[in-house]
Write a protein that holds these residues in place. Structure first.
Motif, PDB file in Angstrom:
ATOM      1  N   CYS A 169      67.770  34.584  22.751  1.00 53.53           N
ATOM      2  CA  CYS A 169      68.156  34.420  24.149  1.00 53.53           C
ATOM      3  C   CYS A 169      69.610  33.974  24.185  1.00 53.53           C
ATOM      4  N   ASP A 170      70.468  34.820  24.714  1.00 57.31           N
ATOM      5  CA  ASP A 170      71.903  34.528  24.747  1.00 57.31           C
ATOM      6  C   ASP A 170      72.345  34.248  26.176  1.00 57.31           C
ATOM      7  N   ILE A 171      72.999  33.113  26.357  1.00 56.32           N
ATOM      8  CA  ILE A 171      73.492  32.731  27.686  1.00 56.32           C
ATOM      9  C   ILE A 171      75.000  32.985  27.701  1.00 56.32           C
ATOM     10  N   TYR A 172      75.403  34.041  28.381  1.00 59.85           N
ATOM     11  CA  TYR A 172      76.827  34.386  28.452  1.00 59.85           C
ATOM     12  C   TYR A 172      77.446  33.719  29.676  1.00 59.85           C
ATOM     13  N   THR A 173      78.595  33.039  29.461  1.00 59.61           N
ATOM     14  CA  THR A 173      79.191  32.315  30.575  1.00 59.61           C
ATOM     15  C   THR A 173      80.717  32.394  30.516  1.00 59.61           C
ATOM     16  N   ASP A 174      81.395  31.502  31.257  1.00 59.45           N
ATOM     17  CA  ASP A 174      82.858  31.584  31.325  1.00 59.45           C
ATOM     18  C   ASP A 174      83.558  30.622  30.366  1.00 59.45           C
ATOM     19  N   VAL A 175      82.790  29.986  29.477  1.00 59.06           N
ATOM     20  CA  VAL A 175      83.387  29.197  28.390  1.00 59.06           C
ATOM     21  C   VAL A 175      82.789  29.724  27.088  1.00 59.06           C
ATOM     22  N   ALA A 204      72.649  17.985  29.869  1.00 58.95           N
ATOM     23  CA  ALA A 204      72.418  18.803  31.067  1.00 58.95           C
ATOM     24  C   ALA A 204      71.891  17.937  32.213  1.00 58.95           C
ATOM     25  N   ASN A 205      70.973  17.032  31.899  1.00 61.83           N
ATOM     26  CA  ASN A 205      70.439  16.160  32.945  1.00 61.83           C
ATOM     27  C   ASN A 205      71.487  15.191  33.472  1.00 61.83           C
ATOM     28  N   LEU A 206      72.475  14.877  32.640  1.00 57.84           N
ATOM     29  CA  LEU A 206      73.466  13.872  33.028  1.00 57.84           C
ATOM     30  C   LEU A 206      74.717  14.502  33.622  1.00 57.84           C
ATOM     31  N   GLY A 207      74.663  15.796  33.920  1.00 59.47           N
ATOM     32  CA  GLY A 207      75.760  16.397  34.682  1.00 59.47           C
ATOM     33  C   GLY A 207      76.518  17.524  34.005  1.00 59.47           C
ATOM     34  N   ALA A 208      76.264  17.824  32.729  1.00 60.67           N
ATOM     35  CA  ALA A 208      76.994  18.927  32.076  1.00 60.67           C
ATOM     36  C   ALA A 208      76.445  20.255  32.617  1.00 60.67           C
ATOM     37  N   GLY A 209      77.152  20.851  33.558  1.00 65.21           N
ATOM     38  CA  GLY A 209      76.637  22.011  34.296  1.00 65.21           C
ATOM     39  C   GLY A 209      76.506  23.287  33.487  1.00 65.21           C
ATOM     40  N   VAL A 210      76.844  23.270  32.215  1.00 65.01           N
ATOM     41  CA  VAL A 210      76.864  24.512  31.435  1.00 65.01           C
ATOM     42  C   VAL A 210      75.468  25.109  31.255  1.00 65.01           C
ATOM     43  N   GLU A 227      71.755  30.697  22.385  1.00 65.66           N
ATOM     44  CA  GLU A 227      73.176  30.667  22.056  1.00 65.66           C
ATOM     45  C   GLU A 227      73.947  30.741  23.375  1.00 65.66           C
ATOM     46  N   VAL A 228      74.844  29.773  23.577  1.00 64.64           N
ATOM     47  CA  VAL A 228      75.720  29.796  24.750  1.00 64.64           C
ATOM     48  C   VAL A 228      77.042  30.374  24.285  1.00 64.64           C
ATOM     49  N   ARG A 229      77.501  31.448  24.914  1.00 66.98           N
ATOM     50  CA  ARG A 229      78.732  32.089  24.447  1.00 66.98           C
ATOM     51  C   ARG A 229      79.490  32.763  25.585  1.00 66.98           C
ATOM     52  N   SER A 230      80.680  33.231  25.287  1.00 66.61           N
ATOM     53  CA  SER A 230      81.538  33.787  26.336  1.00 66.61           C
ATOM     54  C   SER A 230      81.218  35.257  26.607  1.00 66.61           C
ATOM     55  N   SER A 231      81.260  35.621  27.901  1.00 66.67           N
ATOM     56  CA  SER A 231      81.048  37.032  28.238  1.00 66.67           C
ATOM     57  C   SER A 231      82.344  37.826  28.091  1.00 66.67           C
ATOM     58  N   MET A 232      83.461  37.124  27.911  1.00 58.52           N
ATOM     59  CA  MET A 232      84.768  37.812  27.848  1.00 58.52           C
ATOM     60  C   MET A 232      85.272  37.936  26.407  1.00 58.52           C
ATOM     61  N   GLU A 233      84.925  36.924  25.578  1.00 56.03           N
ATOM     62  CA  GLU A 233      85.455  36.929  24.217  1.00 56.03           C
ATOM     63  C   GLU A 233      84.332  37.144  23.213  1.00 56.03           C
ATOM     64  N   ASN A 234      84.739  37.529  21.994  1.00 51.81           N
ATOM     65  CA  ASN A 234      83.698  37.897  21.033  1.00 51.81           C
ATOM     66  C   ASN A 234      83.283  36.802  20.080  1.00 51.81           C
ATOM     67  N   GLU A 235      83.974  35.634  20.149  1.00 52.07           N
ATOM     68  CA  GLU A 235      83.671  34.604  19.149  1.00 52.07           C
ATOM     69  C   GLU A 235      82.253  34.059  19.279  1.00 52.07           C
ATOM     70  N   ARG A 236      81.738  33.527  18.155  1.00 51.03           N
ATOM     71  CA  ARG A 236      80.408  32.919  18.156  1.00 51.03           C
ATOM     72  C   ARG A 236      80.377  31.741  19.106  1.00 51.03           C
ATOM     73  N   GLY A 237      79.209  31.480  19.691  1.00 50.91           N
ATOM     74  CA  GLY A 237      79.107  30.383  20.637  1.00 50.91           C
ATOM     75  C   GLY A 237      78.485  29.146  20.015  1.00 50.91           C
ATOM     76  N   THR A 238      77.702  28.441  20.808  1.00 48.55           N
ATOM     77  CA  THR A 238      77.011  27.230  20.336  1.00 48.55           C
ATOM     78  C   THR A 238      75.517  27.508  20.256  1.00 48.55           C
ATOM     79  N   ILE A 239      74.924  27.169  19.123  1.00 46.06           N
ATOM     80  CA  ILE A 239      73.480  27.356  18.953  1.00 46.06           C
ATOM     81  C   ILE A 239      72.770  26.071  19.369  1.00 46.06           C
ATOM     82  N   ILE A 240      71.744  26.223  20.197  1.00 46.98           N
ATOM     83  CA  ILE A 240      70.933  25.066  20.586  1.00 46.98           C
ATOM     84  C   ILE A 240      69.569  25.264  19.949  1.00 46.98           C
ATOM     85  N   GLU A 241      69.181  24.308  19.099  1.00 44.71           N
ATOM     86  CA  GLU A 241      67.962  24.497  18.318  1.00 44.71           C
ATOM     87  C   GLU A 241      67.356  23.137  17.983  1.00 44.71           C
TER      88      GLU A 241
END
Ligand code: ADP
Ligand code: ASP
Ligand code: MG
Length: 409
Positions: A169-175, A204-210, A227-241
């Motif tokens: 499950c990949d979450i593409y965003t603006d960061v 996330a509960n304490l306000g990090a809107g990502v 994985e949270v990653r950018s929809s504009m750039e190709n670099e690897r994002g952050t894995i949450i596990e």
């Protein structure tokens, strides 16, 4: 080959060009031989614009009609993305939340998903189609259209990933990922390679809107790596596990913050065993959420209870307390708005005493008064004056060495 769920947020689908860019990303996954389900948000700031329209008509719009209105935003994006995919020669079909089998409780504005029937999506995937689903929405079993709360498209994506037993499950965003703190506010914020579900849930509960907090909850409960990653750039994002692979031995992994916090104090309450439960059950019955609570007994053997709330709930909170004055038996209410909550989060705190003390010392050094505190095993939250919020985040970020985090390239 497997099932991939991709989610694209508002900025990532904010224009026709960006929708075409998203279509390309989706096609890349499909071309690898995967079954692809795409969840999208409303274009750009269109949800805010719809809220604004409603407010021009009513100061307190009906929650049911608000859901009817806001769910139209996502419906625009699903159809445009499906058209873009069809135009490229790929079989695609769009579904609203309820068509996709997302059932929720009947609570407008902030409904929880109660069940997902993935049969419709599975059938289309088997037929080789790319399935595009509207985020942030569902329907109750009485067929009322509901929304999942602002930012809720993340939750749609993770819940679908769980129901479909997706491989990814990949979450593409603006960061480009989850940072040590919001990179829009703190220049020195650093991207994290990985973070655990528990730490992400606190942030996330304490306000990090990502990420929407309930998306993280779902991911943790069903053990879905995100994985949270950018929809504009190709670099690897952050894995949450579950057990994030931490290269760095950090005690604090991130800082979250939110403004629009108000402290309410109810003074001169009777010093009785049931005082706390009566006040908070009264507020809860009216759907009012309270955050940090402090109770103390004064020299005249009375009790003062202070608690923090979202500033937007102040009017309702005061009015409920006033309506119940005779049974609560308090003398007066005071409130202070313009406050903010700044929290440090990290699972390393469990085994490192003194982290809270260090946080208070750093704030005191800058003459920032701490008005309320709450702690858990992996976080410390402080309520301070809103004008100091960004400075506090900045100095805590340096004090806990977060500016030194280095991400893999
Ligand atoms: P989307 O529309 O893609 O869902 P959001 O605006 O909901 O995007 O979330 C992305 C935003 O979250 C970023 O632009 C950033 O300002 C904010 N944010 C807050 N805290 C963090 C953090 N710790 N790491 C990354 N982004 C964060
Ligand atoms: N469009 C909704 C919002 O702006 C849902 C989302 O973007 O996740 O809150
Ligand atoms: Mg979001």
């Amino acid at each position: 080959m497997g099932i991939i769920v991709q989610k694209f947020g508002g900025t990532s689908v904010g224009s026709v060009e960006r929708i075409l860019n998203v279509a390309n990303r989706v096609i890349q996954e499909k071309e690898k031989g995967n079954d692809v389900v795409v969840v999208v948000s409303a274009m750009g700031k269109s949800t805010d614009q719809l809220v604004d329209l409603a407010n021009q008509i009513s100061a307190k719009p009906s929650k049911r009609e608000m859901d009817m209105l806001l769910t139209t935003g996502e419906q625009v994006t699903i159809s445009l993305l499906a058209m873009a995919l069809l135009e490229e020669g790929y079989e695609a079909i769009s579904f609203t939340g309820w068509q996709a089998g997302i059932e929720t409780e009947e609570r407008h504005g902030n409904a929880r998903i109660t069940n997902i029937n993935p049969d419709v999506i599975k059938k289309e995937l088997t037929a080789g189609k790319i399935v595009v689903v509207a985020g942030f929405q569902g329907a109750s079993n009485t067929l009322q259209i509901t929304t999942l709360g602002r930012g809720g498209s993340d939750t749609t994506a993770v819940a679908l990933a769980a129901a479909l037993k997706a491989d990814q499950c990949d979450i593409y965003t603006d960061v480009t990922g989850v940072y040590t703190t919001d990179p829009r506010y703190v220049k020195g914020a650093r991207k994290l390679d990985a973070i655990s579900y528990d730490e992400m849930l606190e942030l996330a509960n304490l306000g990090a809107g990502v990420l929407h907090p309930r998306a993280v909850e779902f991911a943790k409960n069903y053990n879905i790596p995100l994985e949270v990653r950018s929809s504009m750039e190709n670099e690897r994002g952050t894995i949450i596990e579950e057990e994030a692979k931490m290269e760095e031995n950090l005690i604090v992994r991130g800082i979250a913050f939110e403004d629009q916090v108000t402290r309410v104090s109810v003074l001169g309450l009777p010093n009785e065993l049931t005082t706390l439960s009566t006040i908070f059950s009264t507020l809860a019955k009216h759907g009012l959420n309270v955050d940090i609570i402090i109770q103390n007994t004064t020299s005249d053997n009375k009790t003062t209870i202070s608690f923090s709330i979202k500033t937007g709930d102040l009017e309702d909170t005061i009015s409920i307390l006033e309506q119940h004055k005779s049974e609560l038996k308090y003398e007066r209410i005071e409130s202070e708005s313009g406050l903010a909550k700044v929290s440090i989060v990290g699972s390393g705190m469990v085994s490192n005493p003194g982290v809270a003390a260090e946080m208070f010392a750093v704030l005191a050094e800058q003459e920032i008064e701490v008005k309320m505190v709450s702690t858990s095993e992996i976080k410390v939250s402080t309520v301070i004056s809103g004008e100091h919020m960004v400075t506090a985040v900045d100095i805590l970020h340096s004090a806990f060495d977060l500016s030194k985090v280095t991400a893999r390239v």
